[in-house]
Scaffold this active site. Structure first.
Site, short mmCIF file in Angstrom:
data_model
loop_
_atom_site.label_atom_id
_atom_site.label_comp_id
_atom_site.label_asym_id
_atom_site.label_seq_id
_atom_site.Cartn_x
_atom_site.Cartn_y
_atom_site.Cartn_z
N LEU A 47 0.81 -1.22 0.00
CA LEU A 47 0.00 0.00 0.00
C LEU A 47 0.85 1.27 0.00
O LEU A 47 1.90 1.34 0.64
CB LEU A 47 -0.91 0.00 1.23
CG LEU A 47 -1.85 -1.22 1.34
CD1 LEU A 47 -2.68 -1.12 2.62
CD2 LEU A 47 -2.74 -1.36 0.12
N HIS A 48 0.38 2.26 -0.74
CA HIS A 48 1.03 3.56 -0.78
C HIS A 48 -0.03 4.64 -0.53
O HIS A 48 -1.21 4.33 -0.30
CB HIS A 48 1.75 3.76 -2.12
CG HIS A 48 0.90 3.46 -3.31
ND1 HIS A 48 -0.22 4.19 -3.63
CD2 HIS A 48 0.98 2.49 -4.25
CE1 HIS A 48 -0.77 3.71 -4.73
NE2 HIS A 48 -0.08 2.66 -5.12
N HIS B 98 -3.44 4.35 -2.15
CA HIS B 98 -4.38 3.44 -1.50
C HIS B 98 -4.98 4.08 -0.25
O HIS B 98 -6.18 3.95 0.02
CB HIS B 98 -3.67 2.14 -1.06
CG HIS B 98 -3.18 1.29 -2.19
ND1 HIS B 98 -1.84 1.06 -2.42
CD2 HIS B 98 -3.84 0.58 -3.14
CE1 HIS B 98 -1.70 0.26 -3.45
NE2 HIS B 98 -2.89 -0.05 -3.91
N GLN C 291 -4.54 -12.57 -12.70
CA GLN C 291 -4.41 -11.37 -13.54
C GLN C 291 -2.98 -11.10 -13.99
O GLN C 291 -2.69 -10.06 -14.57
CB GLN C 291 -5.03 -10.14 -12.85
CG GLN C 291 -4.30 -9.64 -11.63
CD GLN C 291 -5.08 -8.53 -10.95
OE1 GLN C 291 -6.06 -8.77 -10.25
NE2 GLN C 291 -4.64 -7.29 -11.11
N GLN D 262 -9.36 -0.56 -16.07
CA GLN D 262 -9.89 -1.49 -15.06
C GLN D 262 -11.16 -0.90 -14.43
O GLN D 262 -12.17 -1.60 -14.26
CB GLN D 262 -8.82 -1.73 -13.99
CG GLN D 262 -9.32 -2.39 -12.73
CD GLN D 262 -8.21 -2.69 -11.75
OE1 GLN D 262 -7.45 -3.61 -11.96
NE2 GLN D 262 -8.11 -1.92 -10.68
O1 PAF Z 1 -6.02 -2.61 -8.92
C1 PAF Z 1 -5.68 -3.61 -8.26
O2 PAF Z 1 -4.94 -3.53 -7.27
C2 PAF Z 1 -6.20 -4.97 -8.68
O3 PAF Z 1 -6.29 -5.09 -10.06
C3 PAF Z 1 -7.54 -5.36 -8.01
C4 PAF Z 1 -8.66 -4.41 -8.41
C5 PAF Z 1 -7.38 -5.32 -6.49
C6 PAF Z 1 -7.94 -6.77 -8.42
O4 PAF Z 1 -6.98 -7.71 -8.08
#
Ligand code: PAF
Length: 288
Positions: A40-41, A44, A68, A160
Protein backbone atom coordinates in the site's frame (compact mmCIF):
# COMPACT_ATOMS: atom_id res chain seq x y z
CA UNK A 1 2.26 -0.40 17.58
CA UNK A 2 0.92 -1.30 21.02
CA UNK A 3 -2.00 -3.71 21.28
CA UNK A 4 -4.13 -0.88 22.71
CA UNK A 5 -3.82 0.94 19.37
CA UNK A 6 -4.92 -1.99 17.24
CA UNK A 7 -8.57 -2.00 16.22
CA UNK A 8 -8.19 -3.49 12.74
CA UNK A 9 -9.21 -7.14 12.48
CA UNK A 10 -7.92 -9.52 9.77
CA UNK A 11 -10.07 -12.31 8.35
CA UNK A 12 -8.97 -14.82 5.72
CA UNK A 13 -12.10 -16.71 4.76
CA UNK A 14 -15.37 -15.70 3.20
CA UNK A 15 -17.53 -16.98 6.09
CA UNK A 16 -15.75 -14.71 8.62
CA UNK A 17 -15.94 -11.77 6.21
CA UNK A 18 -19.67 -12.27 5.68
CA UNK A 19 -20.37 -12.71 9.39
CA UNK A 20 -18.84 -9.31 10.16
CA UNK A 21 -20.39 -7.47 7.23
CA UNK A 22 -23.82 -8.94 7.98
CA UNK A 23 -23.56 -7.91 11.63
CA UNK A 24 -22.86 -4.33 10.52
CA UNK A 25 -25.81 -4.46 8.15
CA UNK A 26 -28.11 -5.64 10.96
CA UNK A 27 -26.97 -2.57 12.92
CA UNK A 28 -27.98 -0.42 9.93
CA UNK A 29 -24.42 0.53 9.00
CA UNK A 30 -23.24 1.13 5.43
CA UNK A 31 -20.17 -0.73 4.16
CA UNK A 32 -17.41 0.25 1.70
CA UNK A 33 -14.99 -2.19 0.10
CA UNK A 34 -11.53 -1.17 -1.13
CA UNK A 35 -9.90 -4.03 -3.07
CA UNK A 36 -6.09 -3.93 -3.32
CA UNK A 37 -3.14 -6.20 -3.98
CA UNK A 38 -1.30 -4.75 -0.98
CA UNK A 39 2.09 -2.97 -0.99
CA UNK A 40 0.00 0.00 0.00
CA UNK A 41 1.03 3.56 -0.78
CA UNK A 42 -0.49 7.01 -0.30
CA UNK A 43 -2.82 6.42 -3.27
CA UNK A 44 -4.38 3.44 -1.50
CA UNK A 45 -4.60 5.28 1.80
CA UNK A 46 -6.35 8.20 0.07
CA UNK A 47 -8.90 5.64 -1.20
CA UNK A 48 -9.35 4.31 2.35
CA UNK A 49 -9.83 7.85 3.70
CA UNK A 50 -12.42 8.58 1.03
CA UNK A 51 -14.18 5.29 1.85
CA UNK A 52 -14.21 6.23 5.56
CA UNK A 53 -16.06 9.45 4.67
CA UNK A 54 -18.58 7.65 2.46
CA UNK A 55 -19.51 4.65 4.62
CA UNK A 56 -19.82 3.68 8.28
CA UNK A 57 -17.52 0.66 7.94
CA UNK A 58 -14.59 0.06 5.58
CA UNK A 59 -13.25 -3.31 4.49
CA UNK A 60 -9.86 -3.35 2.73
CA UNK A 61 -8.82 -6.45 0.83
CA UNK A 62 -5.30 -7.61 0.09
CA UNK A 63 -4.96 -10.39 -2.45
CA UNK A 64 -2.21 -10.68 -5.06
CA UNK A 65 -4.43 -12.27 -7.67
CA UNK A 66 -2.52 -14.88 -9.69
CA UNK A 67 -5.18 -14.91 -12.41
CA UNK A 68 -4.41 -11.37 -13.54
CA UNK A 69 -0.70 -11.95 -14.19
CA UNK A 70 0.57 -13.42 -17.46
CA UNK A 71 3.13 -16.28 -17.40
CA UNK A 72 6.05 -13.87 -18.00
CA UNK A 73 4.79 -11.11 -15.71
CA UNK A 74 5.80 -10.12 -12.19
CA UNK A 75 3.49 -12.27 -10.02
CA UNK A 76 6.48 -13.74 -8.13
CA UNK A 77 8.21 -10.37 -7.71
CA UNK A 78 5.11 -8.34 -6.85
CA UNK A 79 5.82 -6.67 -3.47
CA UNK A 80 4.14 -8.38 -0.52
CA UNK A 81 4.30 -6.71 2.89
CA UNK A 82 1.19 -7.47 4.84
CA UNK A 83 2.58 -6.42 8.23
CA UNK A 84 3.40 -2.89 7.03
CA UNK A 85 0.09 -2.75 5.14
CA UNK A 86 -1.78 -3.78 8.29
CA UNK A 87 -0.21 -0.90 10.22
CA UNK A 88 -1.12 1.63 7.52
CA UNK A 89 -4.71 0.37 7.36
CA UNK A 90 -5.01 0.37 11.14
CA UNK A 91 -3.67 3.94 11.33
CA UNK A 92 -6.19 5.00 8.64
CA UNK A 93 -9.02 3.63 10.81
CA UNK A 94 -10.05 0.84 8.42
CA UNK A 95 -12.31 -1.62 10.24
CA UNK A 96 -11.61 -4.97 8.58
CA UNK A 97 -8.86 -6.48 6.46
CA UNK A 98 -9.84 -9.40 4.25
CA UNK A 99 -6.67 -11.20 3.14
CA UNK A 100 -7.51 -14.64 1.75
CA UNK A 101 -4.83 -16.91 0.33
CA UNK A 102 -4.99 -18.30 -3.22
CA UNK A 103 -6.41 -21.65 -2.07
CA UNK A 104 -9.28 -19.90 -0.30
CA UNK A 105 -10.03 -17.69 -3.30
CA UNK A 106 -9.57 -20.39 -5.93
CA UNK A 107 -10.22 -23.84 -4.48
CA UNK A 108 -9.02 -26.85 -6.49
CA UNK A 109 -12.16 -27.20 -8.61
CA UNK A 110 -12.56 -23.50 -9.38
CA UNK A 111 -13.66 -23.24 -13.05
CA UNK A 112 -15.21 -19.83 -13.71
CA UNK A 113 -13.66 -17.14 -15.86
CA UNK A 114 -15.39 -13.80 -16.45
CA UNK A 115 -14.62 -12.31 -19.83
CA UNK A 116 -15.86 -8.81 -20.67
CA UNK A 117 -15.85 -7.92 -24.34
CA UNK A 118 -15.43 -4.42 -25.77
CA UNK A 119 -13.87 -2.30 -23.03
CA UNK A 120 -11.41 -5.00 -22.01
CA UNK A 121 -10.14 -5.88 -25.49
CA UNK A 122 -8.14 -2.73 -26.31
CA UNK A 123 -5.13 -1.01 -24.66
CA UNK A 124 -3.89 -3.17 -21.74
CA UNK A 125 -6.31 -5.92 -22.78
CA UNK A 126 -4.49 -6.23 -26.11
CA UNK A 127 -1.03 -6.15 -24.48
CA UNK A 128 -1.75 -8.38 -21.47
CA UNK A 129 -3.87 -11.31 -22.73
CA UNK A 130 -6.09 -12.69 -19.97
CA UNK A 131 -5.26 -9.86 -17.55
CA UNK A 132 -8.74 -8.37 -17.46
CA UNK A 133 -10.42 -11.79 -17.24
CA UNK A 134 -8.41 -12.25 -14.05
CA UNK A 135 -9.35 -8.80 -12.77
CA UNK A 136 -13.06 -9.22 -13.59
CA UNK A 137 -13.19 -12.68 -12.03
CA UNK A 138 -11.54 -11.67 -8.76
CA UNK A 139 -13.42 -8.37 -8.45
CA UNK A 140 -16.75 -10.12 -9.04
CA UNK A 141 -15.81 -12.61 -6.32
CA UNK A 142 -14.72 -9.91 -3.87
CA UNK A 143 -17.91 -7.91 -4.44
CA UNK A 144 -20.15 -10.97 -4.06
CA UNK A 145 -18.23 -12.19 -1.03
CA UNK A 146 -18.49 -8.87 0.83
CA UNK A 147 -21.69 -7.44 -0.69
CA UNK A 148 -20.73 -3.85 0.21
CA UNK A 149 -22.82 -0.76 -0.57
CA UNK A 150 -19.94 0.87 -2.43
CA UNK A 151 -16.52 -0.18 -3.72
CA UNK A 152 -13.69 2.22 -4.54
CA UNK A 153 -11.06 1.93 -7.26
CA UNK A 154 -8.25 4.27 -8.30
CA UNK A 155 -8.52 5.90 -11.71
CA UNK A 156 -4.83 5.28 -12.36
CA UNK A 157 -6.03 1.89 -13.62
CA UNK A 158 -8.62 3.68 -15.72
CA UNK A 159 -9.45 0.81 -18.07
CA UNK A 160 -9.89 -1.49 -15.06
CA UNK A 161 -12.26 1.07 -13.50
CA UNK A 162 -14.35 1.27 -16.70
CA UNK A 163 -14.61 -2.49 -17.05
CA UNK A 164 -15.54 -2.98 -13.38
CA UNK A 165 -18.43 -0.56 -13.92
CA UNK A 166 -19.45 -2.63 -16.95
CA UNK A 167 -19.17 -5.88 -14.94
CA UNK A 168 -21.36 -4.58 -12.13
CA UNK A 169 -23.98 -3.21 -14.53
CA UNK A 170 -24.06 -6.37 -16.67
CA UNK A 171 -24.31 -8.78 -13.74
CA UNK A 172 -26.65 -6.57 -11.65
CA UNK A 173 -24.26 -6.66 -8.70
CA UNK A 174 -25.88 -4.27 -6.20
CA UNK A 175 -22.90 -2.04 -5.47
CA UNK A 176 -21.95 1.52 -6.48
CA UNK A 177 -18.50 1.71 -8.06
CA UNK A 178 -16.66 4.89 -7.10
CA UNK A 179 -13.57 6.11 -8.96
CA UNK A 180 -10.91 8.12 -7.17
CA UNK A 181 -8.49 10.48 -8.85
CA UNK A 182 -4.90 9.34 -9.30
CA UNK A 183 -2.55 10.40 -6.52
CA UNK A 184 0.79 11.71 -7.83
CA UNK A 185 4.27 12.47 -6.56
CA UNK A 186 5.12 16.21 -6.65
CA UNK A 187 6.86 15.65 -10.03
CA UNK A 188 3.72 14.08 -11.52
CA UNK A 189 4.58 10.36 -11.35
CA UNK A 190 1.43 8.40 -10.54
CA UNK A 191 1.79 6.42 -7.31
CA UNK A 192 2.02 2.69 -7.98
CA UNK A 193 3.25 -0.34 -6.07
CA UNK A 194 5.39 -1.09 -9.13
CA UNK A 195 7.34 2.18 -8.72
CA UNK A 196 9.47 0.22 -6.23
CA UNK A 197 11.00 -1.57 -9.25
CA UNK A 198 12.57 1.71 -10.49
CA UNK A 199 16.28 2.42 -9.96
CA UNK A 200 17.24 5.98 -8.90
CA UNK A 201 17.96 6.96 -12.52
CA UNK A 202 14.71 5.43 -13.75
CA UNK A 203 12.78 7.17 -11.00
CA UNK A 204 14.14 10.48 -12.32
CA UNK A 205 13.05 9.55 -15.88
CA UNK A 206 9.61 8.18 -14.94
CA UNK A 207 7.62 11.49 -14.71
CA UNK A 208 8.18 11.92 -18.48
CA UNK A 209 5.20 9.60 -18.97
CA UNK A 210 2.85 11.98 -17.17
CA UNK A 211 4.39 15.03 -18.85
CA UNK A 212 3.93 13.46 -22.30
CA UNK A 213 0.28 12.46 -21.84
CA UNK A 214 -0.54 15.82 -20.21
CA UNK A 215 0.95 17.64 -23.22
CA UNK A 216 -0.97 15.36 -25.61
CA UNK A 217 -4.25 15.97 -23.76
CA UNK A 218 -3.70 19.74 -23.91
CA UNK A 219 -2.81 19.69 -27.62
CA UNK A 220 -5.89 17.59 -28.47
CA UNK A 221 -8.07 20.04 -26.52
CA UNK A 222 -6.41 22.88 -28.46
CA UNK A 223 -7.32 21.23 -31.78
CA UNK A 224 -4.19 19.29 -32.76
CA UNK A 225 -5.10 16.11 -34.69
CA UNK A 226 -5.19 13.12 -32.32
CA UNK A 227 -2.64 10.96 -34.24
CA UNK A 228 -0.08 13.80 -34.23
CA UNK A 229 -0.58 14.49 -30.50
CA UNK A 230 -0.25 10.84 -29.47
CA UNK A 231 2.75 10.26 -31.77
CA UNK A 232 4.50 13.26 -30.21
CA UNK A 233 3.82 11.86 -26.72
CA UNK A 234 5.22 8.49 -27.75
CA UNK A 235 8.40 10.13 -29.06
CA UNK A 236 8.81 12.14 -25.83
CA UNK A 237 8.45 8.99 -23.69
CA UNK A 238 11.10 7.13 -25.71
CA UNK A 239 13.40 10.17 -25.70
CA UNK A 240 13.18 10.25 -21.88
CA UNK A 241 14.70 6.75 -21.68
CA UNK A 242 11.74 4.36 -21.66
CA UNK A 243 12.66 1.22 -23.65
CA UNK A 244 9.24 0.55 -25.20
CA UNK A 245 5.86 2.24 -25.51
CA UNK A 246 2.96 -0.22 -25.63
CA UNK A 247 0.47 2.51 -26.48
CA UNK A 248 -0.42 6.16 -26.20
CA UNK A 249 -4.03 6.57 -27.25
CA UNK A 250 -6.92 8.99 -26.94
CA UNK A 251 -10.11 7.14 -26.07
CA UNK A 252 -13.71 7.94 -25.18
CA UNK A 253 -13.85 8.21 -21.39
CA UNK A 254 -16.79 5.80 -21.00
CA UNK A 255 -16.77 3.39 -23.95
CA UNK A 256 -12.96 3.44 -24.46
CA UNK A 257 -13.65 3.53 -28.21
CA UNK A 258 -11.09 5.54 -30.18
CA UNK A 259 -11.82 9.22 -29.70
CA UNK A 260 -13.11 10.77 -32.88
CA UNK A 261 -14.01 14.30 -31.83
CA UNK A 262 -12.58 16.50 -29.11
CA UNK A 263 -16.14 17.38 -28.08
CA UNK A 264 -16.53 13.85 -26.62
CA UNK A 265 -15.34 13.19 -23.03
CA UNK A 266 -11.89 11.76 -23.62
CA UNK A 267 -8.79 10.47 -21.93
CA UNK A 268 -5.25 9.94 -23.06
CA UNK A 269 -3.99 6.58 -21.82
CA UNK A 270 -0.45 5.21 -22.03
CA UNK A 271 1.66 2.22 -21.04
CA UNK A 272 5.43 2.06 -21.36
CA UNK A 273 8.36 0.03 -20.08
CA UNK A 274 11.08 1.61 -17.95
CA UNK A 275 13.67 -0.88 -16.71
CA UNK A 276 11.76 -3.66 -14.91
CA UNK A 277 8.66 -1.52 -14.46
CA UNK A 278 5.77 -1.37 -16.89
CA UNK A 279 4.15 1.96 -16.01
CA UNK A 280 0.63 2.99 -16.97
CA UNK A 281 -1.01 6.37 -16.64
CA UNK A 282 -3.92 8.36 -18.03
CA UNK A 283 -5.37 11.84 -17.94
CA UNK A 284 -8.65 13.50 -18.86
CA UNK A 285 -8.64 15.65 -21.99
CA UNK A 286 -9.70 19.14 -20.86
CA UNK A 287 -13.12 20.14 -22.20
CA UNK A 288 -13.00 23.43 -24.07
O1 PAF B 1 -6.02 -2.61 -8.92
C1 PAF B 1 -5.68 -3.61 -8.26
O2 PAF B 1 -4.94 -3.53 -7.27
C2 PAF B 1 -6.20 -4.97 -8.68
O3 PAF B 1 -6.29 -5.09 -10.06
C3 PAF B 1 -7.54 -5.36 -8.01
C4 PAF B 1 -8.66 -4.41 -8.41
C5 PAF B 1 -7.38 -5.32 -6.49
C6 PAF B 1 -7.94 -6.77 -8.42
O4 PAF B 1 -6.98 -7.71 -8.08
Amino acid sequence: MSIANVSLVTVRDVESLRRRVQAWRREGRSVALVPTMGALHKGHITLMERAMKMADRVVATIFVNPKQFGPNEDFGAYPRRETADFELLNAAGVHLLYAPDAAAMYPANFSTNIQISGVSECLDGAHRPGHFDGVATVVAKLLLQALPDIALFGEKDYQQFVLIRRLVADLNIPVDIIGAETVREPDGLALSSRNTYLSADERAQAPALYRAISAAAKSIAAGEPIPAATAAAQAQILAAGFSKVDYVEARHAESLAPLTAKTEPGRVLAAAQLGRARLIDNIAIPRV
